[in-house]
Design an enzyme around this catalytic site. Sequence first.
Site, PDB file in Angstrom:
ATOM      1  N   HIS A 107       0.144  -1.341 -13.124  1.00 55.61           N
ATOM      2  CA  HIS A 107       0.017  -0.113 -12.669  1.00 55.61           C
ATOM      3  C   HIS A 107       0.075   1.467 -13.467  1.00 55.61           C
ATOM      4  O   HIS A 107       0.672   1.172 -14.477  1.00 55.61           O
ATOM      5  CB  HIS A 107       1.610  -0.100 -11.984  1.00 55.61           C
ATOM      6  CG  HIS A 107       2.042   1.531 -11.433  1.00 55.61           C
ATOM      7  ND1 HIS A 107       2.595   2.675 -11.018  1.00 55.61           N
ATOM      8  CD2 HIS A 107       0.707   2.740 -11.076  1.00 55.61           C
ATOM      9  CE1 HIS A 107       2.895   3.922 -11.128  1.00 55.61           C
ATOM     10  NE2 HIS A 107       1.743   3.937 -11.015  1.00 55.61           N
ATOM     11  N   GLY A 108      -0.584   2.387 -13.654  1.00 56.93           N
ATOM     12  CA  GLY A 108      -0.863   3.289 -14.895  1.00 56.93           C
ATOM     13  C   GLY A 108       0.599   4.283 -14.312  1.00 56.93           C
ATOM     14  O   GLY A 108       0.499   5.674 -14.775  1.00 56.93           O
TER      15      GLY A 108
END
Length: 352
Positions: free
Chosen positions: A165-166
């Site tokens: 996940h960013g």
Amino acid sequence: MENLRKTVFIWNENYLEYSFPGDHPFKSLRESMAKKLMEERGFFHEIDLENAEPVTESLLEKIHDKEYIEFVKKKSLEGKGYLDDGDTPAFKGIYEAAILRVGGSVKALEMIEKGYDVAINLGGGFHHAKKSSASGFCVFNDVALIAKLAEKKYKIAIVDIDGHHGDGTQQLLYDDNRVLKASLHMFHRNFFPGTGNYDEIGEGKGKGFTINVPLPPGTADDAYISAFKEVVVKKLEKFKPELIIIVEGGDSHFDDPLVELKLSTKGYSEVINEILSIARRFSSKIILLGGGGYNYEATARIWTITTAQLAGLDMSEVDLLHDCCFTSSTNFVKEKVNEVIKKLKEIHGLLD
Ligand SMILES: [Zn+2]
């Protein structure tokens, strides 16, 4: 054959300095392997090369706390301990190494403003770095920084296909409605960074401008591509981006040792084709950044193939770099991904 797009590749030999010591999985070998594959195939007859320069402190302060920047400088002189809870070790010169790579992404943006269609900085993509902390091998967040710098001029979409996940990019731009943030990643509570569920959609005026596609371990090309088309592409069609920033970690690949997604190079390539068709429709410029990728050989091939696609080069030699076949998900995984797609379509109003 594709039409050539005016493309620039940002590089600096000192990118190699951003490499963690010992048996740490993040090594700069990936970028130089990719560049070598490109050189061997004559990419730089068509693609311009441009030198990265360190980002200035005043630009860094647009997204990071001054205290945090000072902390990184101090740890960089000491060269020991960690910049976070134990994932991102300090080494001597880490500050200089980090600002050079972030500067490469700023340079990519400058080149877009100068008229390039595509700008590539494989040395960038530090999507875990937060406002006042390092995280997940990332010191400063170039993804959020260039989005902030460019958002007055362009409507921006960040498409993050790294296997994680960013979360840093999301935190830094959570209330921002000029930047659409889409992240596809493996998700469960015990997997780093633990965030990125489908119900994290932004806040304030940024509500609805964050799209998280949480994927179960075992998600292969088939399910990944359908999630990409049915959710991300549909959202992009509504948003009509003028600039697309791709964060292409190579760690969604089936041979990655840290992530259990199962994309092949053909799956990556299909995703890039979808992005290209959006870019053609809306005349969007494209910035390609790197990201994770702990099978260095696979990551180098992915980045090389993507670069050829984005620049519109002849693919006949590049095709030899592909994995043999598309990968398939089990029925169990397909069902789980279909549930995620259904929920996301409801939440993001994509049910037409
Ligand atoms: Zn990653």
